[in-house]
Scaffold this motif. Sequence first.
Motif, mmCIF file in Angstrom:
data_model
loop_
_atom_site.group_PDB
_atom_site.id
_atom_site.type_symbol
_atom_site.label_atom_id
_atom_site.label_comp_id
_atom_site.label_asym_id
_atom_site.label_seq_id
_atom_site.Cartn_x
_atom_site.Cartn_y
_atom_site.Cartn_z
ATOM 1 N N ILE A 1 126.178 -22.944 147.868
ATOM 2 C CA ILE A 1 127.272 -23.849 148.478
ATOM 3 C C ILE A 1 126.286 -25.711 147.910
ATOM 4 O O ILE A 1 125.556 -26.281 148.205
ATOM 5 N N VAL A 2 127.536 -26.633 147.545
ATOM 6 C CA VAL A 2 127.084 -27.721 146.742
ATOM 7 C C VAL A 2 128.374 -28.253 146.613
ATOM 8 O O VAL A 2 129.271 -28.327 146.753
ATOM 9 N N THR A 3 127.765 -29.880 147.355
ATOM 10 C CA THR A 3 128.571 -30.937 148.062
ATOM 11 C C THR A 3 128.260 -32.164 147.269
ATOM 12 O O THR A 3 127.025 -32.102 146.847
ATOM 13 N N VAL A 4 129.552 -32.984 146.325
ATOM 14 C CA VAL A 4 129.349 -34.165 145.907
ATOM 15 C C VAL A 4 130.099 -34.659 147.023
ATOM 16 O O VAL A 4 131.345 -34.487 147.545
ATOM 17 N N GLU A 5 129.327 -35.915 147.562
ATOM 18 C CA GLU A 5 129.872 -37.328 148.865
ATOM 19 C C GLU A 5 129.848 -38.056 148.363
ATOM 20 O O GLU A 5 129.356 -38.688 148.384
ATOM 21 N N ASN B 1 123.236 -27.883 149.991
ATOM 22 C CA ASN B 1 123.076 -28.756 149.167
ATOM 23 C C ASN B 1 124.522 -29.982 148.705
ATOM 24 O O ASN B 1 124.702 -30.101 147.961
ATOM 25 N N GLN B 2 123.479 -31.062 149.201
ATOM 26 C CA GLN B 2 124.314 -32.420 149.398
ATOM 27 C C GLN B 2 123.979 -33.696 148.544
ATOM 28 O O GLN B 2 122.676 -33.799 148.458
ATOM 29 N N VAL B 3 125.242 -34.318 147.284
ATOM 30 C CA VAL B 3 124.953 -34.932 146.766
ATOM 31 C C VAL B 3 125.356 -36.824 146.774
ATOM 32 O O VAL B 3 126.666 -36.090 147.366
ATOM 33 N N ILE C 1 131.953 -24.860 145.828
ATOM 34 C CA ILE C 1 131.781 -26.319 145.560
ATOM 35 C C ILE C 1 132.541 -27.089 146.251
ATOM 36 O O ILE C 1 133.533 -26.669 146.154
ATOM 37 N N MET C 2 132.111 -28.897 146.826
ATOM 38 C CA MET C 2 132.852 -29.154 147.488
ATOM 39 C C MET C 2 133.006 -30.886 146.724
ATOM 40 O O MET C 2 131.729 -31.531 146.389
ATOM 41 N N LEU C 3 134.082 -31.548 146.186
ATOM 42 C CA LEU C 3 133.602 -32.820 145.758
ATOM 43 C C LEU C 3 134.966 -33.417 147.234
ATOM 44 O O LEU C 3 135.729 -33.537 147.415
#
Length: 467
Positions: free
Chosen positions: A254-258, A269-271, A296-298
């Motif tokens: 799981i990856v996020t961009v916030e 994994n948070q960006v 993916i979380m945007l």
Amino acid sequence: MQEINITPENQHIISSDLANHYKIVPKNADENSITFFVDTTYNTKDSIEELELLLGKDVFFLPFESNEIEKALSLYYRKDRGSNASQSLNIDKGDFLENLLYEAKSLKSSDIHFEIYELDARIRFRIDGQLIERYKIDKENYLELVNKVKIKAKLNITEKRLPQDGRITNDSYDIRVSILPTLFGEKIVMRLLGNDASNIDLNTLGLDGDELHYYLEAIKKPNGIILISGPTGSGKTTTLYATLKLLNDTVRNIVTVEDPIEYTLKGINQVQLKEDIGLTFASTLRSFLRQDPDIIMLGEIRDSETAMMAIRASLTGHLVLSTIHTNSAVGTVARLIDMGIPPYLIAETLNISVAQRLIRKLCSHCKLPIDFTAEDFPSSFQIPYKIDKLYKAIGCNKCYHTGYSGRKAIYEILNVDFKTANHIKNNEVNTIFSDKANHKSLPDRAFDILSSGETALEEIYSILINA
């Protein structure tokens, strides 16, 4: 009745202990006498004699409404400080800023506002979405406080002409700091970000019955898009984090961009978005697709480029979660079409659209029942059923004189089944809910909360007017 305002000079006339003991706040003073506002329910005869002995001046009382006296005492003479707020700012009396941050966190405040005007300054907390004035301070102490904030946020203390942004981070809190030059000085807003999502639970947010069933089905699909809509401050990000917490396990990447990262989740994994160096939602999403993600979380779909890339990601076998600014669950479909996304792609990839709002709940200690009056409702809203009683907000010490305590989320769900997908594909947005007899809109949900006595009509009026 007019609220009580006290000048910094008059604030120092009496100590916090005396003010709270006698339920008084100073109105004005001269060399020989002092006039106080006094709680109308308080015994004043003996109090005047005692105060004249203590203060060495003639004392006069001006009766004032109890609620306003309590509000003034809470603002100017906090009992838990042992002195008034202005005095607490002196560096010899401890670290006021640290105490302020602790207080804001304990009261579950989302933001702290520092504001300066021509004669004085004030500090306000945003609690349950409402700004509440907590302190009034003099200008000299305010300038000292601004410098303390700048030092903690690693900002330039000599720069007073341009806006600045910084961050304060330690084990107890993560704070985003924004400084803005105004007419009389610098205004500061501190956003208190949660650094732990362990207490967030999807089952306690407000989704229930069929809503929760449809949502759980949608997020369990291996691919597609989950979109949460609503205005700023409606709890969209919290719903996304609760979803990620449920989906998080050892077999998924799981990856996020916030922007910003409001909570940290172990195993995800948070960006942090950094648009000034080119790290945008769209550019990060391109990189994500080379990182073998499952989910993916945007933080937000803001433009057509990001929307199209999210669509492509879902088509290639990824589950994409994001937020979007629309007024309703159906409005999300219209917004995507407006962004240039072909309706057939929306129908193919959208698993579920959720619209949500946060409604303040009435304080159980002071809410007051009133008669139901249909004329008070917006003319555009069709009342689904009659209520015997409504309740209105009053205000007391327990709720910081707002009449409300806590908030509750309400949801509108658009579950994209076969029939709904066909409506979207044919660009029949206005007829999507025509076959859904059990669908409840946001106004319907808000009315249910009103009928239960949990909130007041004034709190949901803006939702009902859009019915």
